[in-house]
Enzyme design. Structure first.
Site, PDB file in Angstrom:
ATOM      1  N   HIS A 170      29.786  31.286  51.659  1.00 25.83           N
ATOM      2  CA  HIS A 170      30.105  32.584  52.262  1.00 25.83           C
ATOM      3  C   HIS A 170      30.243  33.658  51.179  1.00 25.83           C
ATOM      4  CE1 HIS A 170      32.182  30.184  55.679  1.00 25.83           C
ATOM      5  NE2 HIS A 170      31.104  30.734  56.195  1.00 25.83           N
ATOM      6  N   CYS A 271      40.307  31.194  54.321  1.00 24.39           N
ATOM      7  CA  CYS A 271      39.748  30.494  55.496  1.00 24.39           C
ATOM      8  C   CYS A 271      40.808  30.012  56.472  1.00 24.39           C
ATOM      9  CB  CYS A 271      38.999  29.232  55.070  1.00 24.39           C
ATOM     10  SG  CYS A 271      37.638  29.477  53.967  1.00 24.39           S
TER      11      CYS A 271
END
Length: 282
Positions: A170, A271
């Protein structure tokens, strides 16, 4: 372009989710390292405890779901800005049902829910960097252009720019915000290239804090009453050289939190929570 969001970094609530036993064997991953499930759970409990006790947030804890091995990584399934929550469409099909419990939790917090229903769109929250002024969206293995367009539509007050992510899972695998106008960035060539693109696309000039380790650049920044600037970051055991760099942030309360186990399944500190600033009158 809108100026800095009033209250950037201010949060009242955090949504987290338990770790299922299935994480150890079945979670998506780029490495084959063995996960110590008990250690992962201890780590995650310590993370939630920091949010709850040290930082005073109201923590909403969703139960683990054994059929969803990656469900602890709640950031990927919702992007919250102001009073709007965009429920994403994760790039990995095995993760799409994770949105259900998150949507209910955010509804219970009276947020305005926008759902990404376009079957051509994919978006993971780990690819979304909100700077308080604008959004940068990583175009990665998990997030595509259509996903970025729907995000732009959901948050019309802010400019949205896309950034190609050539390496790493990401965009936030190698960067995060360290304060208003401060981007923490890894020192690898792909990370530096992405930063250059972000700087070129923005009307605003960001300061940068470069750390030797890309994974260490993923931190959780908050600006809280009675605490001021807070940075939750990796531990000295994980990334000693990067921690030395964080010590230059003299105005920040620095809180190291271990992420040794979850990193084995590509999980980073941001996250594991969805942060929300809930106005008292909402």
């Amino acid at each position: 372009m809108a100026g800095l969001m009033a209250g950037f970094g201010q949060y009242t609530h955090a949504v987290v989710r338990g770790i299922p036993a299935s994480l150890a064997q079945e979670a998506l991953r780029s490495s084959q390292a063995e996960v110590d499930l008990d250690a992962a759970r201890r780590e995650h409990d310590a993370y939630a405890e920091v949010l709850r006790t040290r930082l005073g947030l109201e923590v909403v804890e969703l139960p683990a779901d054994e059929t969803l091995p990656d469900c602890v990584f709640v950031e990927d399934v919702a992007v919250v800005c102001g009073e709007t929550a965009l429920i994403t469409r994760p790039g990995a099909e095995s993760r799409r049902r994770e949105t259900e419990a998150m949507k209910e939790a955010l509804k219970d917090l009276n947020l305005n829910i926008v759902e990404m229903t376009d079957e051509n769109a994919t978006l993971d929250g780990g690819d979304v960097l909100f700077t308080g002024r604008e959004f940068f969206v990583g175009l990665s293995k998990r997030t595509n252009q259509r996903g970025a367009e729907i995000l732009a539509d959901a948050f019309k007050d802010y400019a949205v720019s896309t950034v190609p992510v050539f390496e790493g899972l990401h965009l936030k695998s190698f960067c995060s915000m360290g304060g208003p106008g401060l981007i923490i960035i890894g020192s690898s060539e792909p990370a530096q290239k992405a930063l250059k693109i972000m700087q070129q696309m923005s009307d605003h000039r960001y300061d940068k804090l470069t750390v030797p380790d890309d994974l260490a650049a993923n931190c959780v920044y908050m600006n809280l009453p009675n605490k001021g600037h807070v940075l939750v970051h990796c531990t000295v055991e994980e990334f000693p050289e990067s921690v030395k760099v964080f010590e230059k942030l003299k105005d920040h309360m620095l809180i190291p939190v271990s992420n040794l186990e979850k990193v084995k399944v590509d999980g980073a500190l941001t996250c594991c929570s969805v942060l929300i600033n809930k106005k008292a009158n909402m």
